[in-house]
Design an enzyme around this catalytic site. Structure first.
Site, mmCIF file in Angstrom:
data_model
loop_
_atom_site.group_PDB
_atom_site.id
_atom_site.type_symbol
_atom_site.label_atom_id
_atom_site.label_comp_id
_atom_site.label_asym_id
_atom_site.label_seq_id
_atom_site.Cartn_x
_atom_site.Cartn_y
_atom_site.Cartn_z
ATOM 1 N N ALA A 7 0.831 -1.210 0.000
ATOM 2 C CA ALA A 7 0.000 0.000 0.000
ATOM 3 C C ALA A 7 0.860 1.253 0.000
ATOM 4 C CB ALA A 7 -0.916 -0.008 1.218
ATOM 5 N N ARG A 53 -3.204 8.592 -10.133
ATOM 6 C CA ARG A 53 -4.362 8.648 -11.039
ATOM 7 C C ARG A 53 -5.674 8.881 -10.296
ATOM 8 N NH1 ARG A 53 -3.699 3.200 -14.107
ATOM 9 N NH2 ARG A 53 -2.250 2.802 -12.376
ATOM 10 N N THR A 98 7.478 -2.920 -6.710
ATOM 11 C CA THR A 98 6.825 -3.909 -5.849
ATOM 12 C C THR A 98 7.836 -4.818 -5.146
ATOM 13 O OG1 THR A 98 6.506 -5.236 -7.840
ATOM 14 C CG2 THR A 98 4.605 -3.980 -7.065
ATOM 15 N N ASP A 139 -5.114 -1.947 -3.036
ATOM 16 C CA ASP A 139 -6.131 -1.339 -3.906
ATOM 17 C C ASP A 139 -6.939 -2.392 -4.663
ATOM 18 O OD1 ASP A 139 -4.259 -2.262 -5.680
ATOM 19 O OD2 ASP A 139 -3.912 -0.346 -6.679
ATOM 20 N N GLY A 197 1.400 -7.128 -16.512
ATOM 21 C CA GLY A 197 2.562 -7.966 -16.775
ATOM 22 C C GLY A 197 2.077 -9.256 -17.452
ATOM 23 N N ARG A 216 -30.745 9.153 11.677
ATOM 24 C CA ARG A 216 -29.310 9.437 11.818
ATOM 25 C C ARG A 216 -28.674 8.604 12.933
ATOM 26 N NH1 ARG A 216 -29.233 15.479 12.569
ATOM 27 N NH2 ARG A 216 -27.034 15.027 12.918
ATOM 28 N N LYS A 269 -32.472 11.541 15.373
ATOM 29 C CA LYS A 269 -31.031 11.451 15.643
ATOM 30 C C LYS A 269 -30.790 11.001 17.065
ATOM 31 C CE LYS A 269 -28.344 13.856 17.697
ATOM 32 N NZ LYS A 269 -27.635 14.924 18.418
ATOM 33 N N SER A 302 -49.434 18.957 17.178
ATOM 34 C CA SER A 302 -48.661 19.429 16.025
ATOM 35 C C SER A 302 -47.978 20.754 16.322
ATOM 36 C CB SER A 302 -49.595 19.631 14.826
ATOM 37 O OG SER A 302 -50.139 18.392 14.463
#
Ligand code: UD1
Ligand code: MG
Length: 429
Positions: free
Chosen positions: A9, A15, A82, A102, A135, A308, A325, A378
């Site tokens: 890693a 990229r 590597t 990855d 490769g 939440r 929440k 309400s």
């Protein structure tokens, strides 16, 4: 568990075009590197992660989640590549499995295939119509001869359609002997781990190709790769959950975190998002609702409900545009347009439309406690900290600033004025 694992890693991941280290980008709620570590931990208790670029950040992220992971700092200036990454690593067991940070899609089955058998080296191989970038693996009579990196291939080698997927299981003693012998005499002037294959073949060691699915060994290098890997992972998660009895309406529109768990029989309608380590038990989550790090049991949420983190809903109905929440609701109805934060509400209580727990005074958060059979009219505001005992009625439009005793009615209401014909006096007839 007599296998050591090394996870590479250290690469830069340029990229990805990101300030976040590549391996810390998430797939289905978990960073790619953690997917690799989790897969590894199923078969090994000796895992080493090789770091270099943004090493501190990656190491801290790992240490926040895992204990017992070893770290190795690559000297990437002196020993790039590597093979350079493996320099100086000592593994504990007889075999060493090398993974990439990855590659989040590898399954336990493939890892078992790669670590099985008696070959000196097992290596992952994919057959590809378009081998560009990989490769090339030169194979003769089912025996691997050599791996040649694309940049080092001659014209006929470029035609080879068997490629190196980049994962290997190697006899540790051979690995320790070969790594110091690697050279960087190649087009990229890097130390290639892949060169150990040729070294092993020259010593008549066995190198076995293990044919694997491209989908699992997809390396994620860019945001496009990340999105594609996400689709693959989501499809896997949803397929598995449907097999376990979860109903999904238009699964392509549903997103489920890999840490979420489902028990019993639940229904997810289209557009539902389940995040974090949510637990969904015999519940119905309706269109476009979002559940995050919460437990939903024998309840229904939505459409367009938002639950939440740290909420627990049991035997509860939460309707449209209700946000909950860090609250525990047991046997509650909150049908429309409410904010319930830092609250506990017990059986038989009804939260009317537009009710808001005022849980924050700009500095601190406070709790709202509501007992059984409470009717909150309400458009009421419950200014926390506040406790409402059982069997209470709160009149519509009340701003509640004091605790309410069992059996009471609480009401704040300015007297209603009715002035006949005012409209006509103001605007004229
Ligand atoms: C490598 C293989 C190639 C294979 C391909 C499969 C070599 C020489 N080549 O190529 O045969 O087809 O993987 O994806 O191994 N890393 C480090 N330190 C470094 C360089 C890389 O830790 O100095 C790590 C990266 O973070 C990554 C992994 O090693 O996790 C692979 O590196 P990458 O540069 O992607 O290798 P490839 O050139 O793609
Ligand atoms: Mg590369």
């Amino acid at each position: 568990m007599s296998i050591s694992i090394v996870i590479l890693a250290a690469g830069k991941g340029s990229r990805m075009k990101s300030t976040t280290p590549k391996v810390l980008h998430s797939i289905s709620g978990k960073s790619m590197l953690f997917h690799a570590i989790d897969a590894g931990q199923k078969i090994s208790d000796d895992i080493t992660v090789v770091l270099y670029h943004q090493a501190t950040r990656v190491q801290e992220a790992i240490e926040a989640e895992y204990q017992n992971i070893n770290f190795h700092m690559q000297d990437a200036e002196k020993f790039p590549g590597t093979g350079g990454a493996m320099k100086g690593i000592e593994t504990k067991y007889e075999k060493t499995l090398i993974l990439n940070g990855d590659m989040p899609l590898i399954t336990q089955n493939s890892l078992e295939a790669l670590t099985g058998g008696n070959a000196d080296i097992n290596m992952s191989v994919i057959r590809l119509e378009n081998p560009t970038g990989y490769g090339r693996v030169l194979i003769n009579n089912e025996k691997v001869q050599e791996i040649v990196e694309q940049k080092d291939c001659n014209a006929s080698q470029l035609e080879t359609k068997t490629v190196n997927a980049g994962i290997y299981c190697i006899n540790s003693e051979l690995l320790n002997r070969y790594i110091p012998q690697l050279s960087n005499d190649n087009v990229q002037a890097e130390y290639y781990l892949t060169d150990i294959v040729k070294m092993a073949v020259d010593e008549n060691k066995t190198v076995t190709p293990i044919y694997v699915e491209e989908e699992e060994f997809k390396g994620v290098n860019s945001k496009l790769d990340l999105a594609e890997a996400e689709v693959i992972m989501q499809n896997r998660i949803k397929k598995q959950l449907m097999a376990e009895g979860v109903t999904m309406r238009f699964p392509d529109t549903i997103y489920i975190d890999c840490r979420a768990t489902f028990t019993g029989e639940s229904i997810l309608e289209n557009g539902v998002t389940i995040l974090g380590a949510s637990k969904i038990i015999n519940s119905h989550i309706k269109t476009n609702s979002v559940i995050e790090d919460s437990t939903i049991e024998n309840s229904d949420v939505g459409p367009m409900g938002r639950i939440r983190p740290l909420s627990y809903l049991k035997d509860t109905h939460v309707g449209n545009f209700v946000e909950v929440k860090k609250s525990t609701l047991t046997g509650v109805k909150a049908g429309h347009l409410a904010y319930i934060g830092d609250a506990t509400i017990e059986e038989g209580s009804n939260i009317g439309a537009g009710v808001i727990t005022c849980n924050y005074d700009g500095k601190n958060k406070y709790k709202t406690t509501i007992g059984k059979n409470v009717f909150v009219g309400s458009d009421s505001q419950l200014v926390a900290p506040v406790t409402i005992e059982d069997d209470v009625m709160i009149g519509a439009g009340t701003t509640l600033t004091k605790d309410v005793k069992k059996g009471s009615l609480a009401l704040t209401r300015s007297p209603l004025k009715l002035i006949p014909d005012f409209f006509y006096r103001f605007f004229g007839k």
